[in-house]
Structure formats: C-alpha cells, structure tokens
Write a protein that holds these residues in place. Structure first.
Motif, PDB file in Angstrom:
ATOM      1  N   ALA A  16       0.829  -1.196   0.000  1.00 33.32           N
ATOM      2  CA  ALA A  16       0.000   0.000   0.000  1.00 33.32           C
ATOM      3  C   ALA A  16       0.865   1.248   0.000  1.00 33.32           C
ATOM      4  O   ALA A  16       2.008   1.233   0.453  1.00 33.32           O
ATOM      5  CB  ALA A  16      -0.910  -0.001   1.231  1.00 33.32           C
ATOM      6  N   ALA A  17       0.317   2.323  -0.554  1.00 32.69           N
ATOM      7  CA  ALA A  17       1.035   3.594  -0.563  1.00 32.69           C
ATOM      8  C   ALA A  17       1.392   3.986   0.865  1.00 32.69           C
ATOM      9  O   ALA A  17       0.625   3.748   1.799  1.00 32.69           O
ATOM     10  CB  ALA A  17       0.156   4.666  -1.193  1.00 32.69           C
ATOM     11  N   GLU A  18       2.572   4.589   1.009  1.00 37.06           N
ATOM     12  CA  GLU A  18       3.016   4.985   2.341  1.00 37.06           C
ATOM     13  C   GLU A  18       2.341   6.298   2.723  1.00 37.06           C
ATOM     14  O   GLU A  18       2.963   7.366   2.707  1.00 37.06           O
ATOM     15  CB  GLU A  18       4.534   5.098   2.379  1.00 37.06           C
ATOM     16  CG  GLU A  18       5.244   3.777   2.240  1.00 37.06           C
ATOM     17  CD  GLU A  18       5.218   2.943   3.519  1.00 37.06           C
ATOM     18  OE1 GLU A  18       4.635   3.392   4.526  1.00 37.06           O
ATOM     19  OE2 GLU A  18       5.767   1.841   3.505  1.00 37.06           O
ATOM     20  N   ARG A  22      -1.057   2.637   7.793  1.00 35.07           N
ATOM     21  CA  ARG A  22      -0.668   1.433   8.528  1.00 35.07           C
ATOM     22  C   ARG A  22       0.195   1.751   9.744  1.00 35.07           C
ATOM     23  O   ARG A  22       0.508   0.844  10.529  1.00 35.07           O
ATOM     24  CB  ARG A  22       0.043   0.463   7.597  1.00 35.07           C
ATOM     25  CG  ARG A  22      -0.891  -0.151   6.549  1.00 35.07           C
ATOM     26  CD  ARG A  22      -0.165  -1.133   5.666  1.00 35.07           C
ATOM     27  NE  ARG A  22       0.792  -0.477   4.779  1.00 35.07           N
ATOM     28  CZ  ARG A  22       1.846  -1.072   4.252  1.00 35.07           C
ATOM     29  NH1 ARG A  22       2.103  -2.330   4.524  1.00 35.07           N
ATOM     30  NH2 ARG A  22       2.645  -0.413   3.442  1.00 35.07           N
ATOM     31  N   ALA A  23       0.589   3.008   9.890  1.00 33.57           N
ATOM     32  CA  ALA A  23       1.311   3.477  11.073  1.00 33.57           C
ATOM     33  C   ALA A  23       2.475   2.544  11.391  1.00 33.57           C
ATOM     34  O   ALA A  23       3.277   2.218  10.525  1.00 33.57           O
ATOM     35  CB  ALA A  23       0.348   3.631  12.243  1.00 33.57           C
ATOM     36  N   TRP A  24       2.567   2.097  12.651  1.00 29.26           N
ATOM     37  CA  TRP A  24       3.667   1.213  13.050  1.00 29.26           C
ATOM     38  C   TRP A  24       3.359  -0.261  12.782  1.00 29.26           C
ATOM     39  O   TRP A  24       4.158  -1.123  13.124  1.00 29.26           O
ATOM     40  CB  TRP A  24       4.004   1.428  14.524  1.00 29.26           C
ATOM     41  CG  TRP A  24       2.822   1.256  15.446  1.00 29.26           C
ATOM     42  CD1 TRP A  24       2.349   0.092  15.975  1.00 29.26           C
ATOM     43  CD2 TRP A  24       1.976   2.294  15.939  1.00 29.26           C
ATOM     44  NE1 TRP A  24       1.257   0.321  16.758  1.00 29.26           N
ATOM     45  CE2 TRP A  24       1.010   1.672  16.767  1.00 29.26           C
ATOM     46  CE3 TRP A  24       1.946   3.683  15.786  1.00 29.26           C
ATOM     47  CZ2 TRP A  24       0.015   2.405  17.429  1.00 29.26           C
ATOM     48  CZ3 TRP A  24       0.963   4.393  16.455  1.00 29.26           C
ATOM     49  CH2 TRP A  24       0.011   3.758  17.251  1.00 29.26           C
ATOM     50  N   LEU A  25       2.208  -0.536  12.177  1.00 26.41           N
ATOM     51  CA  LEU A  25       1.857  -1.917  11.823  1.00 26.41           C
ATOM     52  C   LEU A  25       2.062  -2.152  10.327  1.00 26.41           C
ATOM     53  O   LEU A  25       1.316  -2.892   9.692  1.00 26.41           O
ATOM     54  CB  LEU A  25       0.404  -2.213  12.219  1.00 26.41           C
ATOM     55  CG  LEU A  25       0.100  -2.133  13.719  1.00 26.41           C
ATOM     56  CD1 LEU A  25      -1.372  -2.436  13.986  1.00 26.41           C
ATOM     57  CD2 LEU A  25       0.984  -3.073  14.518  1.00 26.41           C
ATOM     58  N   ASN A 463      -3.592   9.371   7.829  1.00 26.98           N
ATOM     59  CA  ASN A 463      -2.570   9.151   8.848  1.00 26.98           C
ATOM     60  C   ASN A 463      -3.097   9.328  10.275  1.00 26.98           C
ATOM     61  O   ASN A 463      -2.330   9.547  11.202  1.00 26.98           O
ATOM     62  CB  ASN A 463      -1.355  10.055   8.604  1.00 26.98           C
ATOM     63  CG  ASN A 463      -1.703  11.529   8.631  1.00 26.98           C
ATOM     64  OD1 ASN A 463      -2.775  11.934   9.064  1.00 26.98           O
ATOM     65  ND2 ASN A 463      -0.792  12.352   8.138  1.00 26.98           N
ATOM     66  N   TRP A 464      -4.394   9.260  10.448  1.00 25.38           N
ATOM     67  CA  TRP A 464      -5.090   9.140  11.731  1.00 25.38           C
ATOM     68  C   TRP A 464      -5.103  10.428  12.553  1.00 25.38           C
ATOM     69  O   TRP A 464      -6.147  10.845  13.016  1.00 25.38           O
ATOM     70  CB  TRP A 464      -4.514   7.991  12.574  1.00 25.38           C
ATOM     71  CG  TRP A 464      -4.583   6.667  11.904  1.00 25.38           C
ATOM     72  CD1 TRP A 464      -3.586   6.050  11.196  1.00 25.38           C
ATOM     73  CD2 TRP A 464      -5.708   5.780  11.836  1.00 25.38           C
ATOM     74  NE1 TRP A 464      -4.012   4.833  10.713  1.00 25.38           N
ATOM     75  CE2 TRP A 464      -5.308   4.643  11.098  1.00 25.38           C
ATOM     76  CE3 TRP A 464      -7.007   5.831  12.349  1.00 25.38           C
ATOM     77  CZ2 TRP A 464      -6.171   3.583  10.841  1.00 25.38           C
ATOM     78  CZ3 TRP A 464      -7.861   4.773  12.102  1.00 25.38           C
ATOM     79  CH2 TRP A 464      -7.443   3.663  11.353  1.00 25.38           C
ATOM     80  N   LEU A 465      -3.934  11.055  12.763  1.00 24.02           N
ATOM     81  CA  LEU A 465      -3.873  12.246  13.608  1.00 24.02           C
ATOM     82  C   LEU A 465      -3.585  13.524  12.820  1.00 24.02           C
ATOM     83  O   LEU A 465      -3.420  14.585  13.404  1.00 24.02           O
ATOM     84  CB  LEU A 465      -2.808  12.073  14.694  1.00 24.02           C
ATOM     85  CG  LEU A 465      -3.192  11.146  15.847  1.00 24.02           C
ATOM     86  CD1 LEU A 465      -2.021  10.979  16.813  1.00 24.02           C
ATOM     87  CD2 LEU A 465      -4.423  11.663  16.594  1.00 24.02           C
ATOM     88  N   GLY A 466      -3.516  13.417  11.497  1.00 31.11           N
ATOM     89  CA  GLY A 466      -3.262  14.606  10.693  1.00 31.11           C
ATOM     90  C   GLY A 466      -1.792  14.925  10.545  1.00 31.11           C
ATOM     91  O   GLY A 466      -1.434  15.885   9.870  1.00 31.11           O
ATOM     92  N   SER A 467      -0.940  14.157  11.171  1.00 30.28           N
ATOM     93  CA  SER A 467       0.500  14.371  11.093  1.00 30.28           C
ATOM     94  C   SER A 467       1.195  13.036  11.262  1.00 30.28           C
ATOM     95  O   SER A 467       0.911  12.301  12.213  1.00 30.28           O
ATOM     96  CB  SER A 467       0.965  15.337  12.188  1.00 30.28           C
ATOM     97  OG  SER A 467       2.350  15.223  12.418  1.00 30.28           O
ATOM     98  N   HIS A 468       2.114  12.735  10.371  1.00 27.06           N
ATOM     99  CA  HIS A 468       2.842  11.470  10.482  1.00 27.06           C
ATOM    100  C   HIS A 468       3.656  11.419  11.772  1.00 27.06           C
ATOM    101  O   HIS A 468       3.670  10.391  12.464  1.00 27.06           O
ATOM    102  CB  HIS A 468       3.772  11.301   9.284  1.00 27.06           C
ATOM    103  CG  HIS A 468       3.046  11.207   7.978  1.00 27.06           C
ATOM    104  ND1 HIS A 468       2.292  10.113   7.620  1.00 27.06           N
ATOM    105  CD2 HIS A 468       2.941  12.086   6.940  1.00 27.06           C
ATOM    106  CE1 HIS A 468       1.765  10.318   6.420  1.00 27.06           C
ATOM    107  NE2 HIS A 468       2.140  11.497   5.998  1.00 27.06           N
TER     108      HIS A 468
END
Length: 836
Positions: A16-18, A22-25, A463-468
């Motif tokens: 999948a595109a980075e 997928r965060a740390w998983l 990215n869940w929180l709006g920031s990597h």
C-alpha cells in the motif's frame, strides 16, 4: 474481522502507498530476516473463540510474518507435534503442554513470550494478554530483533483507555485530522471498516478500552437507534480486546427521558438510569462503563441539586456494577466565572477543593480521572496535587495525545518526555516515595482500580492524527501506560523503526527532532511556568497572551507593567502550593527552591527578577523565544537530509509541516516578545525585539486597491498593522523600491490565511514573477481555523535564491476570495543563513 484494505494487501501482495494509514503496523520486510529462517511454519491457537483475541492474534501473526519475513505460516487449532508458534491463554496451554517456566506471575492482561526453545510460546493470562504477546513478538521481529527472549510482561495498571471527543454530527472537539470515524448526521457512521484498523493500532500498544464520544456529551446518544448502533461499533473492537465505553450527559433524564429532574438521588432518575444501562448492556454486553464530565464548563451535574459529586458518580456506579462496568468521573470541575479581581482565587485549586472532602465516599467501581496538571494540558505544569490528596478513591491520570494547546499537530511536539516527567514525579505523600505512576496504578495507596486515559481524537485522514510524526504520541501513550518505566527515547526509536525505517540516519534525524521538540515549543510559546501563551478564548492555537488574564476562566498570568506570574504560595498567594504534601509544598513555597521552569506558576515576580541562570525573567523570555524559533528552523534542514530515505509521499507531507512550523515559530517569537516589551518597556539586551532590518512592512509600501488594517491582537502583526484589499472584489497591489544591497536572497512573505476564502497572490521583481500561491492552508493544515487576522492565521511563504539588484521594484498582487481580503503583513529579504 479484517478490514477491506488489509485483505487487499494480504491477498494481492500489493504494498500500500506509504500514506501513514498502517502506522507502526506496516510489517515491512527487514534486512536481517534470514536470521529467523528456523521460524516454525505453523501457528497453533489454543482456546480460540470465533473473532476472539486469540483468533485475532493468529491472523495478525500470519499477516505480520508474511510481511516482515516473507514466510507463510498456517493456522491450526490443535497441537501437531511439529515446531509451532503456540498462542493461547495460560490455562489452555497448561492443559495441552503442561507448565511453562515463566519469571513472575501473570497478572490480568499480562503475557509470557518465549522464543528460546523449539516452539515460540505466546501465552496470556487471558485472551487479550495473548494478543498483546503476539504484538510484542511482531514488534521485535519488525525491528530486526531476533535475539532469543523469555519474559513475562504485565501492565502497570488495569485501566488503559483512549478517550475520543467525537460528536454525533461527525465533528470532533479538539480534533485536527478530519471527521469522526464513529458518527455522522446524529447517528453511528455507516462505514465502520476503519474502526477495525484503529482497534488494531490500539491493541498493538496495550489499550483495552475506548470511550468514543465527546465528554461534552449529547444526550441523544442514548436513543434506541443509537444504542443499537453502539452494538455494531463494539463488535468491531471486540476481536482486539478493546472494550467500548461512552460519555454521558448528566441531564439526559430530563433532556430525552421526559422527567422534570436529573437529581441523582431522585428515585425516578435512579430508575431511568438503571433502565438505560440495562438497554446498553443488552446491546453491548461487555460495555466497559461510563465517562462523566459533570459541573464543569457549563455541563450539568449533581451540584445543580446541591448533591455532591460523589452522589453523582455513585448514581452511575450502582447502575453499571451488576454488569461489571466502571465509571470514570472527571476531576476537571471548576467555576469558569471566577473573578480575577480576587487575588486569592485560583482555578488550580479547584480539583482539590471539590474532591478532597469526598475522599472515601465514592463507590469502589468509580475512578476519578485527573488531568496531569492542575489547569489544562499546558506545555508545562506541576503534577496535580489531587494525585496525592485522594488516598481512598481510585484515580487515573488523563493525558492528551491530541495537541490542543501544543500546536494542533501542525507543530511537532513529541510528548513522551513531558508525560515521563509527570509520571516519575515523586509527590512524597506521608514523606514516603509516591511517584505519580505508582499512585495511578493503585500500588501506592492499595486501591482496587487505577490507570490511564488518553485523549486521542483520531479522524478520517489517512494518517489518523493529521501528522505522520504526531503518531509517535499515540504509540508512546500506549507504551507508557503499559510500562511507565520505559524511556521516551527508546519508545520513540522503536516507533521510528516500525513506522519509517531502521536506517541509522532516519533514526538519528527523527530522534533529534522529536526529543528537542517539547523544549523548543515551550521556548517559543510560554516558558518559566507561565503556561502556553495561546489564545484561550478562541482556538487554543496561535499566540495571544492578553487572553489569559481578566476573564473568568482562571488561566491567569497576572501580567502587568512591572510584574508577572501567579502567587500560589500559602504565605501571600492563593495557597495552591499548600495543597501538595509538606516536602513538596515547602519547595514550591520558597522562591529559592522553586525550579525556574515553574517559577511563574508559583510566584509573582518583577520582570527584573534574577533567575538561577543569572538572567532576568524578561531577558529569559526574549532569549528563549529567539532560541526556540531558531531551533525550529533547523528541523526543516534535518528533515530535508532524509530525502530519498523516506518514501516520497510522507517525506513531502512532513516537510510541508516543518516548513510551516518554522514560519509560525517566528510568528510566536515576535508576537510574545513584542507583547511583553510593550507591557514592561524593558528593552531586549540584544536589541532584537522590534528591530527587523530585513523587512519591508506592507503598510509602508505604495498601495493600490489595498488599505492599512490594524491587526488585533496588535502583536500578531509586524509593526502592529497589515494590509487588506479595499473590498472583497478588488484586486490589490503593493509596491516598493528595494533598498537592500544587490545579491541573492530568500524572499519571505508573511501573510494571513483566513478560513472562508482562498485568495491568490503573486510576487514579482521588475515584473519578473518570483512566485505565486493561494491562501488555502485550511485544506492542508489541521489546526482549528480562524476568520480573523490574528496569530492563528499568520503564516509565511518563502522563495529561495532570488536575485535582487538595489533599486528593483518589488510588487505583490493580491486577489481576494470569499471573506479573505488577500491580507499581507511584511516581506523579508534574507541573506543566506539569516532567519529574520
């Protein structure tokens, strides 16, 4: 249940595109995977219930091993006699294989992991523990750590919850990453597939509960339709051992129940809550319990009827107790209309004042949820004295992953070190060791419950929180809730390896940026314990120190022409220092023993007060703001050094945020320094404040279709003024002759990007276009928007390597759009290496 995205990745083998999803998983391949060539080819699941955590552990191991090691492993539910990865509860393992040699007793949710023998053994005290052990194993091999291990890991505390402040309409209070995953249009969201992957993230760091709606709760959550919807949401979290909880509106019996009261001691109210609770447990049999915010910031509560907060908490505790539920009752109770004219008034005293008389009066399934500091998630606070005050009442610490006062995820602030400092603080109750971490675990005072609540507020962005980089905070929260003895840098580096890369350069750069980020943000926002000098009356984002004082909210700095700081001493002030145990109280009472980084939290002093560093308070302010903003500039170059080492999508998105932060740090620097210079009239010894030799002020340019505008707060504009177009349909031009020496410069334009319009700009020199841009940051940044020219909307764009000849004509064209009148503050011509 496996999400659609996961199925596609698993079955088709497509990387999948980075995009951070997928965060740390990520389960990315590791270079040293050959070191684990003897990994068993099968997984044996013991006592695996359908869609239970053990079954989930099996699927997770399959997926992770395939991604990390490129190896397929099959799942069996009975022992095969061949080497295997054995996963299950301790009880089930002993029935099949006999005893295992663990070091230490397994506690609830704990696990035993061994990779030393023929088999890999992952055994949990319960099914959830087995899943946590599987994630531990995957974390290890995902970092290329194949060293044999055999260890028991038990959680520090039983309660490890996330709090999500989602509203039924789909918005998220203090959320900076898009819309709600849980709700839309007043009901449960129709598409729940992302919740499975969020459950995976939470379980992977040991989170065992989630409260999915805002603490400022909407009573209609308890409608029959919404109660049924909660059941569907719970079903997505259950396979990962994450139990659902909800926030309640105290006045629900009156708002939606048809009663004329919500008095917690009224039999009709008690019966109503009992019936609603039974209905909730019918839909969600494993409901974790309730979270209640009462009598704070206008929320209803028991004080309305002259009942105690314990009466209110116990109402819910009795309703959930037959079902095994608990009640998290927030200690965030204070009067937000207190008079600033009384110098004895202090919001920081409120929690102890309200809850100390009630110690021991709460039911045993009530947990008082205490914010880590006495005010409200500030950049630096001492620990709340309520932790050492409540001896007979269960408590949990409330931490905030979403960066409400700390840059809204548009500024990098790694919070692990802040939380670690609080958790390790020794409050010396009864002159005995009393670290906050041991109080919240219940170890210190021997109570049955305790733990952690983290305000996360994930949203619909990929990215869940709006920031990597902000995702390091969610990871660190889970790790510290499980084991607060871990070091924040170690946690961070594990996260970097799992999220980005094991490349030493990547690890070193992100570590340097992240570990500097909290002190850097503290320096350019609010230091010496003055709090984060953000606008507390509006969006809690940009600078506005004046907003802190002369209102009823109680986040006061008591700043005037000559002095600054809250006097919280017993001798002369509000008495807050005296709420701490004697050894700590005596330290804070004495200005000589109070640490400089909390000086203005506890003491009201002249600007000329000399610190332990030898600087005066005001000079420290000037220097710290310049130093903090200067370090923020270095984050850009540090990140740029990772080009080619981080995938393009995430590289560009992080770079954009770091460039933005570097510009906004200058807004903070200039704004705070100008405010206190104007207030104190004490000059900066280095003669920097108010002196900007590289700038051309927009209001001093030749204007056509533009006019001067007095910015409020004044200090959020260079020279106090900006320019705006004369109407919302008039294109404006601002021109000036360049008087700087001929050469090559970075041309920086400071402007304001308002919510509600997207103005277009063009800057040129001698009719040669240097650059164009649009005022569209509302589409690119996550912070709470503003419709004003202020510290929230002030920003900068820079064009590098511009050749200039003295006498050239600078021209900026601004085309307004919507309510955005193409506002401009100033233009800087910066020689190489100059920040401004």
């Amino acid at each position: 249940m496996i999400s659609f995205v996961t199925i596609v990745w698993l079955l088709l083998g497509i990387v999948a595109a980075e995009d951070g999803y997928r965060a740390w998983l990520r389960y990315a391949p590791v270079a040293s995977s050959g070191n684990y060539s003897s990994l068993p080819s099968s997984i044996v699941l013991l006592n695996a219930t359908r869609n239970g955590p053990v079954s989930t552990a099996g699927r997770e191991l399959q997926q992770g091993i395939r991604g990390i090691l490129g190896k397929r492993v099959d799942i069996n539910e009975t022992a095969t006699g061949s080497p295997a990865i054995i996963v299950g509860t301790a009880e089930a393992y002993k029935l099949v294989y006999g005893d295992f040699e663990e070091e230490g007793e397994l506690e609830e949710d704990g696990y035993y992991l061994s990779t030393e023998g023929r088999d890999i053994v992952i055994v949990g005290q319960n099914q959830r523990g087995a899943l946590y052990g599987a994630f531990d194993f995957l974390r290890r091999i995902g970092q290329g750590n194949f060293a044999p291990t055999s260890h028991v890991s038990n959680p520090h505390a039983p309660i490890r919850w996330s709090n999500e402040w989602d509203n039924l309409d789909g918005t998220i209070e203090r959320g900076y990453a898009g819309t709600s995953l849980f709700f839309q249009d007043g009901h449960r969201a129709t598409n729940l597939f992302r919740l499975t992957d969020y459950a995976r993230l939470l379980a992977s760091v040991g989170i065992n509960g989630i409260v999915i709606n805002n603490v400022n709760a909407n009573a209609s959550l308890l409608s029959p339709e919404n109660i049924q919807g909660l059941g569907s949401i719970a079903n997505t979290f259950r396979p990962y051992g994450v139990r659902l909880g909800i926030s309640l509106n105290f006045a629900s019996p009156q708002i939606i129940g048809g009663l004329n009261t919500f008095d917690p001691l009224d039999p009709k109210v008690i019966s109503w809550w009992s019936n609603i609770t039974d209905a909730l447990y019918a839909s969600v049999p494993d409901l974790a319990g309730y979270l209640v915010k009462a009598n704070s910031e206008g929320q209803p509560g028991p004080l309305t009827y002259n009942r105690t907060l314990a009466d209110g908490a116990n109402l819910f505790a009795k309703a959930v107790k037959p079902h095994g539920g608990i009640v998290m009752f927030r200690a965030f109770v204070y009067d937000h209309h207190i008079s600033p004219d009384n110098w004895k008034n202090d919001r920081a005293n409120a929690a102890v004042d309200f809850f100390k008389p009630l110690d021991g009066k709460f039911d045993d399934n009530v947990v008082v949820q205490i914010k880590y500091g006495p005010i409200d998630f500030q950049v630096r606070e001492p620990p709340s004295p309520l932790f050492s005050t409540l001896r007979k009442t269960n408590v949990a610490i409330e931490l905030q992953i979403t960066q409400e006062y700390l840059g809204h995820q548009d500024h990098l602030v790694y919070l692990g070190p802040l939380w670690k400092e609080i958790l390790e603080y020794d409050l010396r109750a009864d002159d005995r060791p009393s670290k906050v971490k041991d109080i919240v675990s219940s170890e210190r005072f021997g109570r049955p419950l305790g733990g952690f609540a983290g305000v996360v507020n994930v949203g619909s962005e990929n990215n869940w929180l709006g920031s990597h980089l902000a995702m390091s905070n969610l990871y660190a929260y889970g790790m510290l809730a499980w084991n607060p003895s871990l070091e924040p840098q170690d946690i961070l580096q594990d996260w970097i390896r799992l999220t980005f890369s094991s490349d030493p350069k990547v690890i070193d750069v992100i570590t340097e940026m992240s570990m500097k980020s909290w002190p850097v943000y503290e320096n350019y926002t609010g230091n010496l314990g003055i709090q984060t000098l953000t606008d507390i009356l509006y969006t809690h984002y940009g600078p506005n120190p004046a907003s802190q004082d002369n209102n009823g909210w109680g986040q006061w700095t008591r700043a005037n022409k000559h002095t600054i700081g809250m006097d919280r001493t017993v001798k002369n002030g509000t008495g807050n220092a005296g709420q701490y145990p004697p050894q700590i109280a005596s330290q804070f009472e004495n200005i000589e023993t109070t640490p400089d980084n909390l000086l203005l939290w506890f003491h009201h002093v002249p600007y000329t007060q000399v610190l332990k560093s030898g600087k005066t308070v005001i000079q420290h302010f000037y220097d710290a703001h310049y130093e903090g903003a200067a370090v923020a500039q270095t984050f850009v170059k540090l990140w740029e050094s990772l080009k080619g080492k981080v995938d393009k999508e995430r590289y560009e998105e992080v770079l954009f945020k770091q460039v933005y932060q570097a510009g906004h740090a200058l807004v903070w620097r200039d704004s705070i320094n100008q405010f206190y210079y104007n207030l104190s009239e004490i000059p900066d010894q280095a003669k920097r404040v108010g002196n900007h030799s590289y700038r051309i002020e927009a209001e001093k340019m030749i204007l056509n279709g533009y006019k001067t505008y007095g910015v409020n707060p004044f200090h959020t504009a260079s020279g106090y003024n900006a320019i705006v177009t004369t109407s919302n349909t008039t294109t404006g031009t601002a021109t000036a002759n360049i008087t700087f020496a001929s050469g090559t410069y970075d041309l920086a334009v400071n402007y304001y990007d308002l919510y509600g319009g997207k103005a277009d700009y063009e800057v040129s020199i001698n009719n040669r276009t240097v650059g164009k841009w649009a005022g569209d940051l509302e589409d690119k940044l996550g912070h709470a928007p503003s419709i004003y020219l202020d510290g929230h909307t002030a920003t900068r764009i820079t064009f590098k390597g511009v050749n200039v000849t003295r006498g050239d004509t600078l021209r900026i064209l601004g085309k307004p759009n919507g309510i955005e009148p193409a506002p401009l503050d100033y233009v800087s011509f910066l020689p190489p290496g100059i920040v401004d």
